[in-house]
Design a protein around this motif. Sequence first.
Motif, PDB file in Angstrom:
ATOM      1  N   SER A 180      -2.137   6.147  13.048  1.00  0.00           N
ATOM      2  CA  SER A 180      -1.157   5.108  12.782  1.00  0.00           C
ATOM      3  C   SER A 180      -0.696   5.237  11.344  1.00  0.00           C
ATOM      4  CB  SER A 180      -1.789   3.731  13.004  1.00  0.00           C
ATOM      5  OG  SER A 180      -2.104   3.533  14.358  1.00  0.00           O
TER       6      SER A 180
ATOM      7  N   HIS B 172       1.581   3.656   8.228  1.00  0.00           N
ATOM      8  CA  HIS B 172       2.109   2.395   7.726  1.00  0.00           C
ATOM      9  C   HIS B 172       2.961   2.683   6.489  1.00  0.00           C
ATOM     10  CE1 HIS B 172      -1.044   1.176  10.387  1.00  0.00           C
ATOM     11  NE2 HIS B 172      -1.995   1.575   9.552  1.00  0.00           N
TER      12      HIS B 172
ATOM     13  N   TYR C 210       5.063   1.041   2.967  1.00  0.00           N
ATOM     14  CA  TYR C 210       5.133  -0.046   1.993  1.00  0.00           C
ATOM     15  C   TYR C 210       6.306   0.162   1.049  1.00  0.00           C
ATOM     16  CZ  TYR C 210       0.393  -0.599   3.667  1.00  0.00           C
ATOM     17  OH  TYR C 210      -0.694  -0.749   4.477  1.00  0.00           O
TER      18      TYR C 210
ATOM     19  N   PRO D  52       3.298  -5.073  -3.585  1.00  0.00           N
ATOM     20  CA  PRO D  52       3.743  -4.185  -2.510  1.00  0.00           C
ATOM     21  C   PRO D  52       4.029  -4.991  -1.248  1.00  0.00           C
ATOM     22  CG  PRO D  52       1.833  -3.254  -3.644  1.00  0.00           C
ATOM     23  CD  PRO D  52       2.003  -4.671  -4.148  1.00  0.00           C
TER      24      PRO D  52
ATOM     25  N   LEU E 179       4.518  -4.657   2.982  1.00  0.00           N
ATOM     26  CA  LEU E 179       4.423  -3.874   4.219  1.00  0.00           C
ATOM     27  C   LEU E 179       5.753  -3.967   4.946  1.00  0.00           C
ATOM     28  CD1 LEU E 179       2.536  -2.372   6.310  1.00  0.00           C
ATOM     29  CD2 LEU E 179       2.149  -4.639   7.318  1.00  0.00           C
TER      30      LEU E 179
ATOM     31  N   TYR F 245       4.379  -0.995  10.291  1.00  0.00           N
ATOM     32  CA  TYR F 245       2.991  -0.687  10.601  1.00  0.00           C
ATOM     33  C   TYR F 245       2.912  -0.102  12.012  1.00  0.00           C
ATOM     34  CZ  TYR F 245       2.906  -5.222  13.044  1.00  0.00           C
ATOM     35  OH  TYR F 245       3.169  -6.276  13.894  1.00  0.00           O
ATOM     36  N   PHE F 246       1.811   0.575  12.271  1.00  0.00           N
ATOM     37  CA  PHE F 246       1.652   1.293  13.539  1.00  0.00           C
ATOM     38  C   PHE F 246       2.862   2.202  13.819  1.00  0.00           C
ATOM     39  CE2 PHE F 246      -2.254  -0.377  14.312  1.00  0.00           C
ATOM     40  CZ  PHE F 246      -2.310  -1.714  14.664  1.00  0.00           C
TER      41      PHE F 246
ATOM     42  N   TYR G 229       5.918   4.062   0.118  1.00  0.00           N
ATOM     43  CA  TYR G 229       4.687   4.825   0.326  1.00  0.00           C
ATOM     44  C   TYR G 229       4.280   4.784   1.791  1.00  0.00           C
ATOM     45  CZ  TYR G 229       4.093   4.570  -4.746  1.00  0.00           C
ATOM     46  OH  TYR G 229       4.285   4.680  -6.103  1.00  0.00           O
TER      47      TYR G 229
ATOM     48  N   GLN H 212       1.034   5.501   4.496  1.00  0.00           N
ATOM     49  CA  GLN H 212      -0.418   5.313   4.406  1.00  0.00           C
ATOM     50  C   GLN H 212      -1.057   5.516   5.769  1.00  0.00           C
ATOM     51  OE1 GLN H 212      -1.962   1.409   4.864  1.00  0.00           O
ATOM     52  NE2 GLN H 212      -3.705   2.639   5.544  1.00  0.00           N
TER      53      GLN H 212
ATOM     54  N   TRP I 226      -5.254   5.814   7.724  1.00  0.00           N
ATOM     55  CA  TRP I 226      -6.703   5.689   7.570  1.00  0.00           C
ATOM     56  C   TRP I 226      -7.324   7.022   7.979  1.00  0.00           C
ATOM     57  CZ3 TRP I 226     -10.610   3.335   5.432  1.00  0.00           C
ATOM     58  CH2 TRP I 226     -11.905   3.485   5.944  1.00  0.00           C
TER      59      TRP I 226
ATOM     60  N   GLU J  45     -13.593   8.280   6.010  1.00  0.00           N
ATOM     61  CA  GLU J  45     -13.708   6.829   5.826  1.00  0.00           C
ATOM     62  C   GLU J  45     -13.042   6.387   4.533  1.00  0.00           C
ATOM     63  OE1 GLU J  45     -17.937   6.551   6.194  1.00  0.00           O
ATOM     64  OE2 GLU J  45     -17.822   6.178   8.346  1.00  0.00           O
ATOM     65  N   ARG J  46     -11.732   6.589   4.516  1.00  0.00           N
ATOM     66  CA  ARG J  46     -10.970   6.199   3.341  1.00  0.00           C
ATOM     67  C   ARG J  46      -9.513   5.986   3.725  1.00  0.00           C
ATOM     68  NH1 ARG J  46      -9.738  11.972   0.218  1.00  0.00           N
ATOM     69  NH2 ARG J  46      -9.159  13.098   2.114  1.00  0.00           N
ATOM     70  N   VAL J  47      -8.831   5.214   2.893  1.00  0.00           N
ATOM     71  CA  VAL J  47      -7.389   5.027   3.022  1.00  0.00           C
ATOM     72  C   VAL J  47      -6.705   6.113   2.200  1.00  0.00           C
ATOM     73  CG1 VAL J  47      -5.471   3.533   2.301  1.00  0.00           C
ATOM     74  CG2 VAL J  47      -7.453   2.543   3.479  1.00  0.00           C
TER      75      VAL J  47
ATOM     76  N   PHE K 250      -2.849   7.286   0.712  1.00  0.00           N
ATOM     77  CA  PHE K 250      -1.434   7.023   0.479  1.00  0.00           C
ATOM     78  C   PHE K 250      -0.712   8.334   0.197  1.00  0.00           C
ATOM     79  CE2 PHE K 250      -1.085   2.476   0.313  1.00  0.00           C
ATOM     80  CZ  PHE K 250      -2.313   2.004  -0.135  1.00  0.00           C
TER      81      PHE K 250
ATOM     82  N   LEU L 137       0.408   4.632  -5.595  1.00  0.00           N
ATOM     83  CA  LEU L 137      -0.675   3.772  -5.125  1.00  0.00           C
ATOM     84  C   LEU L 137      -1.926   4.611  -4.871  1.00  0.00           C
ATOM     85  CD1 LEU L 137       1.223   1.451  -2.610  1.00  0.00           C
ATOM     86  CD2 LEU L 137       0.544   0.943  -4.968  1.00  0.00           C
TER      87      LEU L 137
ATOM     88  N   TRP M 156      -5.890   4.097  -3.393  1.00  0.00           N
ATOM     89  CA  TRP M 156      -6.849   3.218  -2.749  1.00  0.00           C
ATOM     90  C   TRP M 156      -8.172   3.214  -3.506  1.00  0.00           C
ATOM     91  CZ3 TRP M 156     -11.403   4.722   0.069  1.00  0.00           C
ATOM     92  CH2 TRP M 156     -12.018   3.668   0.740  1.00  0.00           C
TER      93      TRP M 156
ATOM     94  N   TYR N 240     -16.536   0.834   1.983  1.00  0.00           N
ATOM     95  CA  TYR N 240     -16.212   2.215   1.666  1.00  0.00           C
ATOM     96  C   TYR N 240     -15.514   2.265   0.310  1.00  0.00           C
ATOM     97  CZ  TYR N 240     -16.952   3.062   6.684  1.00  0.00           C
ATOM     98  OH  TYR N 240     -17.482   3.141   7.948  1.00  0.00           O
TER      99      TYR N 240
ATOM    100  N   TYR O 128      -6.127  -0.604   9.519  1.00  0.00           N
ATOM    101  CA  TYR O 128      -6.210  -0.611   8.059  1.00  0.00           C
ATOM    102  C   TYR O 128      -4.876  -0.718   7.343  1.00  0.00           C
ATOM    103  CZ  TYR O 128     -10.871   0.784   9.403  1.00  0.00           C
ATOM    104  OH  TYR O 128     -12.105   0.833   9.994  1.00  0.00           O
TER     105      TYR O 128
ATOM    106  N   MET P 280      -2.101  -2.992   5.369  1.00  0.00           N
ATOM    107  CA  MET P 280      -2.293  -4.100   4.435  1.00  0.00           C
ATOM    108  C   MET P 280      -1.071  -4.993   4.477  1.00  0.00           C
ATOM    109  SD  MET P 280      -4.169  -1.869   1.462  1.00  0.00           S
ATOM    110  CE  MET P 280      -3.895  -0.224   2.161  1.00  0.00           C
TER     111      MET P 280
ATOM    112  N   TRP Q 222      -0.445  -8.877   0.107  1.00  0.00           N
ATOM    113  CA  TRP Q 222      -0.867  -8.325  -1.169  1.00  0.00           C
ATOM    114  C   TRP Q 222      -0.750  -9.378  -2.262  1.00  0.00           C
ATOM    115  CZ3 TRP Q 222      -1.433  -2.778  -2.284  1.00  0.00           C
ATOM    116  CH2 TRP Q 222      -1.243  -1.956  -1.163  1.00  0.00           C
TER     117      TRP Q 222
END
Lengths: 107, 117
Positions: A30, A32, A34, A42, A44, A47-48, A85, A87, A89, A94-96, A98, B45, B47, B59, B103, B105, B108
């Motif tokens: 997915s 997203h 911004y 920022p 959104l 999304y998705f 931007y 983004q 996952w 296990e991190r976001v 961008f 940006l 994270w 995390y 995930y 956002m 903000w």
Amino acid sequence: YVLTQAPSVSVAPGQTASLTCEINNFGRRSVHWYQLKPGQAPLLVIYFGSDRPSGIPGRFSGSNSGSTATLTISRVEAGDEADYYCQVWDSVNERVIFGGGTKLTVL
Amino acid sequence: QVSLVESGGAVVQPGRSLRLSCAASNFTFKSYTMQWVRQAPGKGLDWVAIISYNENVKYYEDSVKGRFTISRDSSKSTLYLQMSNLRAEDSAVYYCARSGAAYYMDVWGKGTTVIVS
């Protein structure tokens, strides 16, 4: 994952801006999007991949094709000038993540 | 209106510590995963960290692991970021954000500025 965005895009008012986000190891992810304006929080906008939060104009739309996600802004207005931007996952690490961001300039 | 308000930013010397706070209002804070994101001057940006609604999952971005700690107090509807052993490259505007499924956002804050110098 690495998300690659063009550093800048310029478009005349009333025209259509296409901002791309190339995603290696795309898979079923997915994406997203911004909007970031100087001095503001920022926002959104998608999304998705293609869903629009309430309050975001219908001029903003999102799509995916292969390993590229695209944010399309139709009938661009001066107020759309901002950094955008993408983004995702990264579930493996296990991190976001961008993308580097695209500066949209309205001529 | 749903809102997040960050505080705690300051000018600090390298190696020192700082705690950021993020006060949430007008939504059920205890039900949401929360995140911290930063933006260094002239950069994009970046994270920082994420914490699940029940604090069971946390995390961190690699460069802050072992130095930063994310936490929350649902009784106060407040998110925290404890930062220690600060470096010049930690200088940035720090944003807190509410996290939705996958995930993204969707809410903000306006950010708080940390300068390490």
